[in-house]
Design an enzyme around this catalytic site. Structure first.
Site, mmCIF file in Angstrom:
data_model
loop_
_atom_site.group_PDB
_atom_site.id
_atom_site.type_symbol
_atom_site.label_atom_id
_atom_site.label_comp_id
_atom_site.label_asym_id
_atom_site.label_seq_id
_atom_site.Cartn_x
_atom_site.Cartn_y
_atom_site.Cartn_z
ATOM 1 N N HIS A 88 -5.042 -8.006 -2.068
ATOM 2 C CA HIS A 88 -4.612 -8.591 -3.345
ATOM 3 C C HIS A 88 -5.609 -8.302 -4.465
ATOM 4 C CE1 HIS A 88 -2.064 -10.770 -0.517
ATOM 5 N NE2 HIS A 88 -1.323 -11.169 -1.538
ATOM 6 N N GLU B 68 10.207 -4.360 -2.466
ATOM 7 C CA GLU B 68 9.770 -3.645 -3.666
ATOM 8 C C GLU B 68 10.421 -2.276 -3.806
ATOM 9 O OE1 GLU B 68 6.946 -6.895 -3.143
ATOM 10 O OE2 GLU B 68 7.814 -5.420 -1.765
#
Length: 402
Positions: free
Chosen positions: A207, A138
């Protein structure tokens, strides 16, 4: 990799004359209908999470200009039914057709179509250079996207999950938000950072992140949160056309919402809230998934004789204090409902902004219902307890209106 973007830049030189100022236009008519999501919540604790009247920090220059809008519904216009993820894809695809500088990058965004299929079918149509699959890194591909934006492209960076973008926090904060200022205006950063977030159904703590509060303090970045297929498409198109870096928050549980949206092109204002339900007794400010919890509670409140005004703030930075202020001046009571954490969340900043600008119009302290300051549990029953549920909203309004 630099040669890839040089190739794209050369191929798109003919597109440099495209007028990007259209990002500021707002649709003159707004969709009035909404989709109600059924909650499986059982009876829960109605204890209120309060944020007092103390201003934790000042919100300067937070007032966004509100364009004149018509009260007419778009329901009478030709339209088609889509799911929210399909609306996002429509907006993205239309902008890629319109402007060859628009490109997408992220993990599995190519031929797989993205983790929630927002980019499905784009790679075969636009090619692997404009729909670029990246490694699981990322910080690397976010930095690459910011660099591409500095060189004239308009990248959309997809995080497979918003929690993963914490790995790119340095690029987002020190580069994306600040380079326009630190370069003395030599560079614009027209980049969109988007992806799924929020509490899903037993996705676990890592998450289930709500990163709005993490990014709100970064100077130079705009933040919006979509909640319907209609505003998802309109905000996507506006974010791509904006010369500012924009973070678009999408909730993982809203991708399959269905709604009829207009066939004709429309672009929403990035700095404008949406009046979901006009009312007289109390102003309820919310966004994203909590919009539907609020609307469920509103049904109960109406049956009990209350008339709540519901506003989806949509723009998380800056706040649309024009719309919010007019509502506060009318109802004199404010309830904020968010899925973000209570400490340092969007609700805390919104409370401070309202107290700073409209304190004289308040007849009661602002009440803020937020998620509990704990990692989201995996167990479904415990997960439900950490997030605001409709019965809590009903109880809060009853207490505010006493």
């Amino acid at each position: 990799m630099a040669s890839i973007f040089q190739t794209i830049g050369a191929a798109t030189s003919l597109s440099s004359s495209i007028d990007t100022n259209t990002s500021r236009r707002s649709l003159s008519e707004r969709k009035a209908s909404f989709v109600v999501v059924r909650s499986d919540a059982a009876k829960i604790n109605t204890r209120l999470n309060r944020i007092g009247g103390r201003i934790d920090h000042l919100i300067t220059n937070a007032v966004a200009t509100k364009a004149d809008t018509s009260a007419a519904s778009t329901a009478s216009k030709p339209g088609h039914e889509v799911l929210l993820f399909e609306a996002l894809k429509e907006g993205l695809e239309e902008e890629m057709d319109r402007d060859a500088r628009v490109c997408v990058m992220g993990e599995d965004v190519g031929h797989y179509g993205g983790s929630y299929k927002v980019t499905k079918g784009l790679a075969p149509k636009f090619g692997d250079l404009r729909v670029l699959d990246t490694p699981i890194a990322e910080n690397a591909f976010t930095g690459m996207g910011i660099g591409a934006a500095m060189m004239g492209l308009r990248p959309i960076i997809e995080g497979m999950n918003m929690g993963f973008l914490l790995l790119a926090f340095n690029q987002i904060s020190n580069n994306c938000g600040m380079l326009h200022y630190t370069s003395g205006g030599q560079f614009k950063i027209p980049v969109v950072i988007r992806g799924p977030g929020g509490v899903g159904r037993q996705l676990g703590a890592e998450h289930s992140q709500r990163l709005e509060s993490y990014f709100q303090s970064i100077p130079g970045i705009q933040m919006v949160a979509c909640s319907t297929p209609y505003n998802a498409k309109g905000l996507m198109k506006a974010a791509i056309r904006s010369d500012n870096p924009v973070i678009l928050f999408e909730h993982v549980l809203l991708y399959n919402l269905k709604e009829t949206i207009p066939d004709e092109e429309y672009v929403l204002n990035l700095e404008e809230a949406e009046m979901v339900r006009p009312g007289q007794h109390v102003t309820i400010l919310t966004y994203s998934r909590m919009r539907y919890h609020v609307m469920q509670a509103a049904k109960t409140l109406v049956n009990k004789g209350y008339d709540p005004e519901v506003i989806d703030i949509r723009s998380l930075k800056p706040f649309d204090l024009h719309t919010i202020g007019n509502s506060v001046k009318k109802t004199h009571r404010v309830l904020i409902v968010e899925e973000c954490m209570r400490t340092g969340g969007i609700g805390a900043s919104l409370t401070a902004a309202i107290n700073e600008n409209f304190q004289d119009y308040l007849d009661a302290p602002i009440v803020c219902l937020s998620s509990q300051d704990v990692p989201t549990p995996y167990a479904g029953t415990l997960e439900e307890w950490t997030v605001v549920q409709p019965p809590q909203i009903v109880a809060a309004v009853e207490q505010l209106c006493q």
